[in-house]
Design an enzyme around this catalytic site. Structure first.
Site, short mmCIF file in Angstrom:
data_model
loop_
_atom_site.label_atom_id
_atom_site.label_comp_id
_atom_site.label_asym_id
_atom_site.label_seq_id
_atom_site.Cartn_x
_atom_site.Cartn_y
_atom_site.Cartn_z
N GLY A 75 25.13 -7.89 127.38
CA GLY A 75 24.98 -7.92 125.92
C GLY A 75 25.89 -6.91 125.26
O GLY A 75 26.84 -6.43 125.88
N ASN A 76 25.64 -6.62 124.01
CA ASN A 76 26.42 -5.58 123.31
C ASN A 76 25.53 -4.90 122.26
O ASN A 76 24.38 -5.27 122.09
CB ASN A 76 27.70 -6.17 122.71
CG ASN A 76 27.39 -7.25 121.69
OD1 ASN A 76 26.80 -6.99 120.65
ND2 ASN A 76 27.78 -8.49 122.02
N HIS A 77 26.10 -3.91 121.59
CA HIS A 77 25.29 -3.05 120.71
C HIS A 77 25.06 -3.62 119.31
O HIS A 77 24.49 -2.94 118.47
CB HIS A 77 25.96 -1.68 120.55
CG HIS A 77 25.94 -0.86 121.80
ND1 HIS A 77 24.76 -0.47 122.40
CD2 HIS A 77 26.94 -0.37 122.57
CE1 HIS A 77 25.04 0.24 123.48
NE2 HIS A 77 26.36 0.30 123.62
N SER A 78 25.51 -4.82 119.04
CA SER A 78 25.36 -5.34 117.66
C SER A 78 23.88 -5.40 117.26
O SER A 78 23.04 -5.91 118.01
CB SER A 78 25.97 -6.74 117.59
OG SER A 78 25.66 -7.30 116.34
N ALA A 85 28.62 -10.71 117.13
CA ALA A 85 29.44 -10.13 118.21
C ALA A 85 29.23 -11.01 119.44
O ALA A 85 28.30 -10.80 120.22
CB ALA A 85 28.99 -8.70 118.47
#
Ligand code: CTP
Length: 400
Positions: free
Chosen positions: A208-211, A276
């Protein structure tokens, strides 16, 4: 629709003034700031105290308030108002308005007001039907004033017919519909994406990512408040929409986001892709939890579809497509490359080098670069204010 609106409510001498108390209450409950202005005669029908208590503001009747020597500035009030409603509007006041007579504060505000003026007449059947009243109404409408038609039924005189003031809830519905019709993005379907995507590795892990989704949710809310029909395709996010009209479609992976976007873009006027999206996804998703064995472990990844790029290749004449570029270096060069490669109408650049910009913050600092390579640099602002700037660009492009 009425939330945050500054409303001057004018009240004339008519028995229907008793309904004004409920109207003030409904306006205040809708979130409007209400300034009541009464003609001197109307104070015989309902007390200013009732209306000032409900509106939480002193009621104005005269040009001067003798107790404190204050001048009730009609020009300032006219400019302050987003809406001016005269309810009940008596035959006498309507006649004066139609002829520019200005012998009380309410009429002076009417002549000074720059906003839309709504009149809700209230009078007896024959007064309403009288040719002079009808001529005054036509004249007022030709000046751009908006009539909230009187209802038909039993009148205070005991007669039956047209002339009774519209009920307070009908006035609220009328105003809301009129405001909605004037919103700049009314009847425009706009697709927005927000948040991260999660690419499954096995049943318990993902890439995943930090969005946080804050920016995309703020854009969706702002578009909805401007009248757009908003479809929000959201990756996993804890955000909630403030505007209940936003239609949220929850997705998890880039592939799911792709499917939803392709489906909805076809009949959307515009799309703002702020999600994102993962650029890579595991080639294989393990069906069972992967156990740790060796010291090193690697996962084979394959490229995801560039959703924005695909929409750019499918974009029809008149559709507007906007993307985001979150960069750490060569910001403008990278953003322009994405703008051109993905066939965008504009790109919203934010740099992780700017303090307060990017993921998770409640603020953002953006630069909008459009297809003519015109660049607008904005200050650090709340994400809501940034959303407003982005929506203004959408409105500018839609209006051509
Ligand atoms: N985007 C997309 N689909 C992807 C990847 C990105 O639609 N698979 C969109 C994002 O929503 C964003 C824009 O493309 O609006 C830019 O995304 P970004 O990841 O910054 O650019 P990439 O084109 O993926 O380039 P890179 O990661 O190499 O910077």
């Amino acid at each position: 629709m009425l939330e945050g609106k500054n409303i001057v409510l004018g009240i004339c001498g008519s028995i229907a003034a008793y309904k004004s108390a409920l109207l003030v209450r409904l306006l205040v409950k809708s979130g409007a700031n209400v300034q009541v202005v009464m003609t001197p005669d109307s104070t015989s029908f309902i007390t200013p105290l009732t209306l000032s208590t409900l509106s939480k503001k002193p009621v104005l009747v005269d040009y001067f308030t003798p107790e404190n020597g204050e001048w009730n500035n009609h020009v300032e009030l006219g400019l302050w108002a987003d809406l001016f409603i005269i309810a009940p509007a008596s035959a006498n006041t309507l006649a004066k308005m139609a002829n520019g007579i200005c012998d009380n504060l309410l009429l002076a505000i009417y002549l000074s007001a720059k906003c839309d003026v709504y009149v809700a007449p209230a009078m007896d059947l024959d007064m309403w039907k009288h040719s002079s009243t009808q001529a005054n109404i036509s004249k007022l409408q030709s000046y751009g004033n908006i009539l909230i038609p009187p209802g038909n039924g039993e009148l205070a005189s005991g007669l039956h017919g047209e002339g009774r003031m519209a009920e307070p809830d009908e006035i609220i519905t009328f105003l809301s519909a009129a405001i909605k019709k004037k919103l700049p993005l009314i009847n425009q379907k706009i697709l927005v994406t927000a948040g991260p995507t999660y690419e499954a590795i096995d049943p318990v892990r993902f890439i995943g990512n930090h969005s946080s989704g804050k920016m995309g949710f703020a854009i969706a809310d702002e578009l909805a408040s401007l009248g757009a029909e908003v479809i929000l395709v959201a990756g996993p996010s804890a955000q909630v929409n403030k505007q209940s009209s936003v239609k949220r479609i929850d997705v998890t992976s880039a592939a799911e986001m792709l499917e939803a976007c392709v489906f909805h873009f076809k009949n959307s006027k515009a799309c703002i892709m702020s999600a994102a999206v993962a650029d890579y996804t595991p080639v294989n998703v393990a069906q069972q939890k992967i156990k740790k064995k060796d010291a090193n472990f690697s996962i084979d990844l394959k490229k995801t579809v560039d959703i924005l790029g695909l929409l750019g290749s499918q974009k029809k004449n008149g559709q507007i497509l906007a993307g985001f570029a979150l960069e750490t270096n060569d910001e403008e060069k990278n953003a322009i490359e994405k703008l051109e490669k993905k066939n965008l109408d504009f790109i919203v650049l934010n740099s992780l080098n700017d303090e307060g910009a990017g993921f998770k913050n409640d603020t953002n600092k953006i630069t909008i670069i459009d297809s003519q390579l015109q660049k607008t640099v904005y200050n650090l602002k709340s994400k809501e204010a940034v959303a407003r700037d982005i929506c203004n660009k959408i409105i500018e492009l839609i209006k051509g």
